[in-house]
Design a protein around this motif. Structure first.
Motif, PDB file in Angstrom:
ATOM      1  N   ALA A  18       7.444  -4.346   0.175  1.00 47.31           N
ATOM      2  CA  ALA A  18       6.627  -5.562   0.085  1.00 47.31           C
ATOM      3  C   ALA A  18       5.183  -5.166  -0.227  1.00 47.31           C
ATOM      4  O   ALA A  18       4.743  -4.049   0.092  1.00 47.31           O
ATOM      5  N   PRO A  19       4.419  -6.049  -0.865  1.00 46.74           N
ATOM      6  CA  PRO A  19       3.003  -5.730  -1.132  1.00 46.74           C
ATOM      7  C   PRO A  19       2.250  -5.416   0.163  1.00 46.74           C
ATOM      8  O   PRO A  19       2.399  -6.126   1.160  1.00 46.74           O
ATOM      9  N   ALA A  20       1.487  -4.366   0.144  1.00 46.71           N
ATOM     10  CA  ALA A  20       0.736  -3.952   1.336  1.00 46.71           C
ATOM     11  C   ALA A  20      -0.469  -3.142   0.899  1.00 46.71           C
ATOM     12  O   ALA A  20      -0.474  -2.533  -0.176  1.00 46.71           O
ATOM     13  N   MET A  29      -2.082  -3.725  -5.943  1.00 45.80           N
ATOM     14  CA  MET A  29      -1.868  -3.476  -4.515  1.00 45.80           C
ATOM     15  C   MET A  29      -0.673  -2.548  -4.341  1.00 45.80           C
ATOM     16  O   MET A  29       0.296  -2.615  -5.106  1.00 45.80           O
ATOM     17  N   SER A  30      -0.710  -1.681  -3.334  1.00 46.11           N
ATOM     18  CA  SER A  30       0.391  -0.780  -3.035  1.00 46.11           C
ATOM     19  C   SER A  30       1.552  -1.534  -2.414  1.00 46.11           C
ATOM     20  O   SER A  30       1.461  -2.734  -2.140  1.00 46.11           O
ATOM     21  N   THR A  31       2.625  -0.817  -2.174  1.00 49.49           N
ATOM     22  CA  THR A  31       3.780  -1.406  -1.496  1.00 49.49           C
ATOM     23  C   THR A  31       4.048  -0.644  -0.214  1.00 49.49           C
ATOM     24  O   THR A  31       3.631   0.512  -0.038  1.00 49.49           O
ATOM     25  N   LEU A  32       4.750  -1.279   0.683  1.00 48.88           N
ATOM     26  CA  LEU A  32       5.026  -0.698   1.998  1.00 48.88           C
ATOM     27  C   LEU A  32       6.199   0.274   1.883  1.00 48.88           C
ATOM     28  O   LEU A  32       7.353  -0.139   1.726  1.00 48.88           O
ATOM     29  N   THR A  33       5.888   1.566   1.939  1.00 51.20           N
ATOM     30  CA  THR A  33       6.934   2.581   1.841  1.00 51.20           C
ATOM     31  C   THR A  33       6.752   3.622   2.931  1.00 51.20           C
ATOM     32  O   THR A  33       5.643   3.863   3.428  1.00 51.20           O
ATOM     33  N   ARG A  34       7.865   4.281   3.268  1.00 50.91           N
ATOM     34  CA  ARG A  34       7.832   5.325   4.291  1.00 50.91           C
ATOM     35  C   ARG A  34       6.981   6.503   3.827  1.00 50.91           C
ATOM     36  O   ARG A  34       6.174   7.050   4.610  1.00 50.91           O
ATOM     37  N   ASP A  35       7.140   6.918   2.590  1.00 52.55           N
ATOM     38  CA  ASP A  35       6.395   8.083   2.099  1.00 52.55           C
ATOM     39  C   ASP A  35       4.893   7.864   2.163  1.00 52.55           C
ATOM     40  O   ASP A  35       4.136   8.768   2.541  1.00 52.55           O
TER      41      ASP A  35
END
Length: 577
Positions: free
Chosen positions: A117-119, A1-7
């Motif tokens: 966080a995982p997103a 799973m991806s993570t919550l990032t601005r990019d």
């Protein structure tokens, strides 16, 4: 799973206007929370949709302070939707970056989800020419108003000519395997939508779908032997087609012969729920015909007898017991029998006239202590999930309570009708108090949110009427107490009558195996509008009460649970059958 990032947010937001079509969506999910950003190819205007408490449960629900904070940020309800929205325009070189910063702050400060966080990020790119199906939507609206053969035929033609968005099973063996969205007895239920907006009302986060013509969807549903096809579930304009309706529509393409009906959710129930026996087109045409005359005559006589019994009960309150108690007993039985026209009018089959159905539903429903709006929603859910998990008639959804109580005292309490009466009074008091969403989700999850205000108004009217009658009895004329006492007496009648319909029956298999057909006697059948033939009613709920005896004669040989009368039911129950 991806993570919550601005990019990751910036990159995904930019794609909303650079590819896809007219209904692009970016769905960002972190735990129980999600945000959906809506955009279109070449457009700078976006709509940011934030999950609301309508879709959040228990500890995940947002506090009042956080909801106010969302309002301060410009997120508000939008007509026809359950989530919160804010419109945004991307202007400037770093517009996507500014929106990404806002969303990062929203996740952190409102949802408690910090950066990294995982997103999950799902970019759903819409069709450049989204499906709309105006002809079908218009035809369904006309049918909801007119309900005649011409309107019905226009709907059938529009269904076959429409192009639907059909939710598919992501784990299916083929890319167009329909998603099972519900069960109708032992049969799967699938769904189809006329446009993307309706699909979003059903699933705000979106769902994979296949574009499929109605001329292919209907045969597909028939070949898979679905229980029904939902059209725009949770939508503003929609309906439900049961398997035999689908078969009829399929046949109509070849032979132009169909007598069935597509109805909006909450309208009269159509279709056949049983696969054990079917009716020919000629039999359906004969049995499904609705008339005003039989219902008007029966309800007028029944209501007149009830009023006469009520007057006699009050007038003879001080008379000899040998005179009073038979009159009071007759009053209780007639009051109990008001459930029958409530039920039939709730199905929309008591009369051909929609106005008469609504009027009788209101009158008889009030006398039965049943808010009409809530009763219809409750009863339709009962038909969809008869005597199985999810049936609102099974207390708490516990299938152990669908059997006869093993304790003799508990059995007598159930048959006394007292639990039913207390449940009705408790519901009326809570509804009149104007309970909030949590109460409705716990106690009336089958009642659509849009119908809650009407149900509250109806309950308040009933509570006010009961209070006024009690006040008159206390201050003006004590014999009026007997009219209220008759409510308890009516439930002594309803207890064994209603319990005999499904209690102790199997909780799986065909609906006919879960429902009794009770011949009883002519008086009981007249008072209760032929509903002792209950298996027949559940198998073919669109058949009006006056045609149910004829239906019984046609299908009786295929009914697995037939009884001579109510004494036969209870003797069989004592023997464990």
């Amino acid at each position: 799973m991806s993570t919550l990032t601005r990019d990751r947010l910036v990159t995904s937001l930019q794609q909303l206007s650079q590819s896809g079509g007219a209904d692009n969506k970016l769905v960002v999910v972190a735990g129980d929370y999600y945000v959906v950003v809506h955009g279109r190819l070449g457009g700078s205007d976006l709509a940011v949709e934030v999950v609301s408490n309508f879709y959040l449960g228990g500890p995940s629900q947002l506090t009042p302070a956080r909801l106010r904070s969302l309002g301060d940020r410009g997120y508000f309800e939008r007509s026809g939707y359950n989530n919160l929205f804010r419109d945004v325009r991307l202007v400037g070189a770093d517009a996507a970056g500014k929106l990404a910063d806002e969303l990062m702050a929203l996740f952190a400060q409102i949802f408690g989800v910090e950066a990294d966080a995982p997103a999950s990020f799902e970019l759903q790119l819409g069709d450049p020419e989204p499906t709309r199906n105006p002809d079908l939507v218009r035809a369904m609206k006309q049918l909801a108003v007119r309900r005649d053969m011409d309107a019905r035929q226009r709907v059938y033609v529009a269904v076959m000519n429409a192009t639907f968005l059909m939710p598919v099973n992501p784990a299916g063996r083929t890319s167009d395997e329909p998603l099972e969205v519900d069960r109708l007895g032992n049969f799967p239920v699938i769904a189809a939508f006329t446009e993307v907006d309706s699909l979003r009302l059903w699933q705000p986060k979106g769902w994979p779908f296949a574009l499929i013509p109605g001329a292919r969807l209907v045969p597909l549903a028939v070949s898979r032997r679905v229980g029904s096809l939902l059209v725009n579930p949770r939508g503003n304009v929609g309906g439900e087609l049961y398997i035999n309706e689908l078969e009829s529509i399929e046949a109509r393409c070849a032979a132009a012969t169909t007598e069935r009906r597509l109805v909006r959710r909450g309208g009269a129930m159509e279709g056949e729920f049983s696969s054990a026996a079917t009716l020919t087109a000629d039999e359906r045409r004969e049995l499904y015909a609705r008339r005003d005359g039989p219902g008007v005559l029966r309800f007028a006589v029944q209501l007149g007898l009830l009023l006469a019994a009520a007057v006699a009960t009050v007038a003879l309150a001080g008379a000899d017991a040998r005179v009073f108690w038979p009159v009071f007993a007759a009053y209780c039985v007639l009051l109990a029998s008001m459930f029958a026209p409530t039920h039939e009018a709730g199905h929309g089959t008591a009369f051909a006239s929609k106005r008469l159905n609504r009027l009788v539903l209101r009158i008889a429903g009030n006398l039965s202590l049943l808010p009409p709006t809530a009763f219809v929603a409750f009863h339709f859910e009962h038909h969809r999930k008869t005597h199985e998990v999810g049936d609102p008639e099974v207390p708490g959804g516990n299938l152990e309570l669908a059997a006869w109580p093993k304790n003799p005292i508990a059995a007598l309490v159930v048959l006394s009708g007292l639990p039913l009466l207390l449940a009705k009074l408790a519901a009326l008091v809570n509804l009149a108090a104007g309970r909030g969403p949590k109460w409705f989700m716990k106690w009336m999850p089958w009642l659509p949110e849009a119908q809650r205000p009407a149900t509250i108004r109806e309950a308040r009217f009933m509570v006010a009427g009961l209070a006024a009658l009690a006040l008159l009895a206390w201050l003006v004329w004590p014999p009026l107490w007997w009219l209220l006492a008759g409510g308890a007496g009516a439930h002594v009648v309803l207890g064994p009558y209603l319990a005999a319909e499904h209690t102790g029956m199997p909780t799986e298999g065909d609906v006919l195996a879960r429902t009794r057909s009770i011949r009883s006697n002519a008086v009981v059948r007249w008072l209760f509008w032929n509903m002792p033939y209950h298996a027949e009613h559940h198998g073919w709920p669109a058949v009006p009460f006056h045609a149910v005896p004829a239906l019984h004669r046609r299908v009786a040989a295929g009914l697995p649970r037939r009884y001579r009368g109510y004494l036969h039911v209870y003797l069989a129950a004592l023997r464990g059958r």
